[in-house]
Structure formats: structure tokens, C-alpha cells
Design an enzyme around this catalytic site. Structure first.
Site, mmCIF file in Angstrom:
data_model
loop_
_atom_site.group_PDB
_atom_site.id
_atom_site.type_symbol
_atom_site.label_atom_id
_atom_site.label_comp_id
_atom_site.label_asym_id
_atom_site.label_seq_id
_atom_site.Cartn_x
_atom_site.Cartn_y
_atom_site.Cartn_z
ATOM 1 N N CYS A 212 82.925 2.265 -9.742
ATOM 2 C CA CYS A 212 83.340 0.740 -8.972
ATOM 3 C C CYS A 212 83.513 0.994 -7.636
ATOM 4 C CB CYS A 212 84.541 0.155 -9.608
ATOM 5 S SG CYS A 212 84.798 0.817 -11.380
ATOM 6 N N HIS B 58 89.243 -27.689 0.878
ATOM 7 C CA HIS B 58 87.923 -28.257 1.315
ATOM 8 C C HIS B 58 87.751 -27.927 2.747
ATOM 9 C CE1 HIS B 58 84.297 -30.912 1.918
ATOM 10 N NE2 HIS B 58 85.008 -31.112 2.815
ATOM 11 N N GLU C 234 86.220 -25.352 -4.716
ATOM 12 C CA GLU C 234 86.728 -26.635 -5.175
ATOM 13 C C GLU C 234 85.744 -27.377 -6.083
ATOM 14 O OE1 GLU C 234 86.388 -29.915 -1.852
ATOM 15 O OE2 GLU C 234 85.224 -28.512 -0.841
#
Length: 498
Positions: free
Chosen positions: A78, A472, A477
Site C-alpha cells: 500500500c 459547496h 455534496e
């Protein structure tokens, strides 16, 4: 007076200085110092156990005689992979930067050796960090190969060949897994992910065989660094086991980034030529490359542990059979991580190691919960998921499944001009309104899905998602603004947009 230490889930107890424990050199001996083994050793020591751990000598490329404290994730998995992914992402970023006003020359040089040097320096640093973590926790470290001699005895073969045996109340096997080669003519000409992370020269043309995490990640890495890449795999789509709709998105993105896909094919033979490695597929295609990567799976590291001789049962793949508490068929021997072939992810090995310690030394019998485990594929752009795929939800569900999707052009792409959509998906139970699964393919998907994983794990409903105010402007969102149902699927009748 010290409090007696709880030892076993069956109620057996032993104090720190109990007569029963004095007959053993250690309360716990861990074989394998990867993520799961190190976590189990440290947390067990924290509960008052006398703990030892053994690991093979450090080397970036694993073998029967090489390994290193930190294990696959830190040394040859990883961590170094993500470092290379970061490096590869700059290729696309440079392209995108031009429309944001950055005047860059057409020729941008990339220094592979510098990246590899810095990567190696980092894993050497982390290897030292893990050693200190163990030492600071009071864990005794042995360098060498561990073998099980009996239910309460292990042998460590040191690098100089000297053998030492130690008695222990409990043995934990955490030896992980190792990359496998495909048995075809010329297989010695190919490399595995171990070597791919330590190549002396940057590939110019790579052929990758496989369709899992490692295959698509290395295809993305090398392509991002400017190499030609051919990805060969047997199925219609890469990433078997993931949501079919998201698999199709990944395949489209790989092609969009310039990777040539060869679905429904396999490599039949490799041979050395003056031009490079000649790759012959089972469909008669010939590709000549300088690098061939086998990314076709991993096998548990159990062959040299002497487990079956002492009665520990293995499955057909060579993985250790364990119960819900990670206990093997021998009561004093336990196993966690990839060597058990349950859910082969580093954070899961950490979870299993912690649960083991709580169960055996903490007096808190704890089963590792393998449900709703989030994961990510670090292709470019990445895919991340948590919970059930659409197919799994339909197969397991008793009520209809509601599917909500959002496909959009990220704001950044509207300026850069990159033609690459972000796709998000929510799977909802129609009867309970519970969100059963979430997935995303696009920039920052793993960062976003880690947060959503808490909601899915907590049993959040679609109504709760909808009532959450979005941030936003952000891609994230979209997950709380999906109001329109994409499709409703009856239980037992999977349907996708493929």
C-alpha cells in the site's frame, strides 16, 4: 497486589506472575511483523502480556528468506504503491494545468530513479518506526524465520542459520500473503508487484496481466508516467467482485487515459527477443514490451510454517482456517490477516489483531466485524466503495432495491477540458430506507467514502442523507443531493446500465 490478567475466551485466567505462565518463555509469540502482527503484539503487551515477535530480514522484494518489520503494506504494498500513484498523478495534473494559466513546456522530464530512491528512503524510515513501536511497547523482537514446533513452542531460524526454540502460551500467525506467478512458458521473464515497486529502469511499454486492484493500479501508475500500457484480463470487465456499473466506469476511464484494454484474453507464452519480451495471447495477439507484470493474485504464506504437522487445518488455497475469534483448530494457535484469506485489506488485519488481543488478553471476547468495510482501488482516478454492490443487495435483499446515481463533469474538468466523468451511486433498501452501499469513481473518492463509511456502518437512511446539508462547491455534496431515483430493482432480478 496486581490484578489477574484475563487470558482466554473460555474463562481461563492467568496472572502476570502466575505459576501457570511461569512455565512459558512468553505469553504470546507472534510469527510475522506485518500490520496485523505488529498491532496484535503491541495491544497484547498493553494488556500486560509478555510478547515476542519474529520477522524475516528487511528487503523490498520478499522471498522465503526476506521480509521486514512492517510487512507487505509498508514495504512492498500500500505505502510504496500510493507513493508511485502520487507521482503518476502529476502527469495528468500537468496536462490539466495549462488551461488554468500555467505555461508549461511540452517536454517535462520525469526522473524515475529519484522517485524510487525517495520511495525506498520512506519505507526504510517506516521500517524503523515499526521497530521502535514494538520496542517501546515492550515487545521482544527476533529476526529470522519462525516455525511452529508444537501447540506451545516455536522455532526461530536466525539469518546465520542458528536455531532457537521458545515456549509460549499462545501463538499468533500473521505471515500475510505473497504475489504469485502464472505457470506459462517464459514466466521467469515477468515480474510481480514486489519487483514492480523496485525496478531499476522506468518501463517504456508494459503489459499487465490481471484485472484486480494491483493490475489496474500499476497500469495507471505506468501510464501516468508516460509508458505505453496494455492490460490483459480474462473477463469482460476489470475488478471482479465490485459493482458492475462502477467496473464499467473504471474500464472507460482507463481507456480514456490511454491504456489499451484486452478483455476476454489471457497470456499464453512469453519469450525473449532482441526487441524485448514477446507476449503471445490465447487469441494469437502478439505484443512486444520491455516489462510484463503478473498481477493475478496472492497466496497465503503458510508453506514453511509446519502448521499441518501440529494439527492446524488449512483450506484448499493454503489459508489458515479460523473461527469467528481468529482461533485455529489448535486452541493455543491463532491467525489474523491475509494468511486467513478472509478480507485481505490492511485495516482489516489491524482490526483482527486488535480483536485478538481483546479476546485473549483483555478479557473482552471480540469478533472482528467484516461487514461494511470500505475499500479503494487507487487507479487514476480512483474507485472507492463501502457496503453492498447493487448485485449483492439484490441477491441478499427481501425487498426491492432503490438505486440512485449521479454522473457529472467535475468543476475542474470544465476548465481543464479533460473528458472524464465522476460517477456516484447509492444502494437503498426500499422497505427500511437504509443505505446499504455507496460507491464513487472520481478524484478524491477514497477520502469521501471514508466519511460515508461511518454513516453506512451506523445504519443511516436515505432520508438522513437527504436532510444533510452539502459542502459547496464540492463533489462530495452530490451524495446528499441525489433526489431522483435512477431505477428500482426487484429482489433477485439484478439490472444495471451495462
Amino acid at each position: 497486589m496486581s490484578t489477574p490478567r484475563k487470558m482466554l475466551i473460555d474463562g481461563e485466567r492467568g496472572g502476570a506472575a502466575g505459576a501457570e505462565d511461569e512455565s512459558y518463555d512468553f505469553d504470546l509469540f507472534v510469527i510475522g511483523a506485518g500490520s496485523g502482527g505488529v498491532r496484535a503484539a503491541r495491544t497484547s503487551s498493553g494488556f500486560g502480556a509478555k510478547v515476542a515477535i519474529c520477522e524475516l530480514p528487511f528487503n523490498p522484494i520478499s522471498s522465503e528468506v526476506n521480509g521486514g518489520i512492517g510487512g507487505t503494506c509498508v514495504i512492498r504494498g500500500c505505502v510504496p504503491k500510493k507513493i508511485l500513484v502520487y507521482g503518476a498523478q502529476f502527469g495528468g495534473e500537468f496536462e490539466d494545468a495549462r488551461n488554468f494559466g500555467w505555461e508549461l513546456s511540452d517536454q517535462i522530464d520525469f526522473n524515475w530513479k529519484k522517485l524510487l530512491h525517495n520511495k525506498t528512503q520512506e519505507i526504510v524510515r517506516l521500517n524503523g518506526v515499526y521497530k521502535r513501536l514494538l520496542s517501546n511497547a515492550g515487545v521482544t523482537i527476533f529476526e529470522g524465520e519462525g516455525k511452529v514446533v508444537s501447540a506451545n513452542k516455536v522455532e526461530v531460524i536466525q539469518p546465520d542459520g542458528l536455531k532457537q526454540q521458545y515456549s509460549t502460551k499462545h501463538i499468533l500467525i500473521a505471515t500475510g500473503s505473497r504475489a504469485q506467478r502464472v505457470n506459462i512458458p517464459g514466466q521467469e521473464l515477468a515480474i510481480t508487484s514486489d519487483e514492480a515497486l523496485s525496478l531499476d529502469e522506468q518501463p517504456k511499454h508494459a503489459v499487465v496481466l490481471g484485472a484486480g486492484y494491483i493490475a489496474v493500479e500499476f497500469a495507471s501508475i505506468w501510464r501516468g508516467m508516460g509508458a505505453e500500457v496494455d492490460l490483459v484480463y480474462r473477463k469482460e470487465l476489470p475488478l471482479r467482485g465490485f459493482d458492475d456499473e462502477m467496473r464499467a466506469v473504471v474500464a472507460k476511464n482507463l481507456e480514456g487515459r490511454g491504456i489499451r484494454l484486452h478483455p476476454g484474453k489471457n497470456i499464453q507464452e512469453l519469450s525473449k527477443t532482441e526487441e524485448g519480451i514477446r507476449v503471445l495471447t490465447d487469441h494469437g495477439d502478439v505484443i512486444v514490451a520491455d516489462t510484463v507484470l503478473f498481477a493475478t493474485g496472492r497466496a497465503p504464506n503458510t508453506k514453511r510454517l509446519n502448521l499441518q504437522a501440529v494439527g492446524v487445518e488449512l483450506d484448499k488455497a493454503g489459508a489458515i482456517k479460523v473461527d469467528e475469534y481468529s482461533r485455529t483448530t489448535i486452541p493455543s494457535i491463532w491467525a489474523v490477516g491475509d494468511v486467513t484469506n478472509r478480507l485481505n485489506l490492511t485495516p482489516v488485519a489491524l482490526l483482527e489483531g486488535t480483536c485478538f488481543s481483546k479476546t485473549v488478553f483483555g478479557g473482552q471476547p471480540t469478533k472482528p466485524d467484516h461487514s461494511n468495510v470500505p475499500s479503494a482501488v487507487f487507479c487514476i482516478p480512483p474507485l472507492s466503495v463501502v457496503g453492498l454492490s447493487e448485485q449483492q443487495a439484490v441477491d441478499q435483499g427481501k425487498s426491492d432495491i432503490l438505486v440512485f446515481t449521479s454522473t457529472f463533469n467535475p468543476m475542474k474538468n470544465s476548465i481543464s477540458g479533460r473528458q472524464e466523468k465522476t460517477v456516484m451511486k447509492l444502494i437503498v433498501d426500499s422497505e427500511t430506507d437504509k443505505v446499504l452501499g455507496a460507491s464513487m469513481c472520481g478524484p478524491d473518492a477514497p477520502e469521501i467514502l471514508q466519511g460515508l463509511a461511518v454513516a453506512v456502518k451506523a445504519g443511516a437512511t436515505k432520508a438522513q442523507f437527504d436532510s444533510t446539508v452539502g459542502i459547496h462547491p464540492s463533489a462530495a455534496e452530490e451524495f446528499v443531493t441525489m433526489r431522483t431515483l435512477t431505477r428500482r430493482v426487484a429482489a433477485g432480478k439484478p439490472k444495471t446500465n451495462l
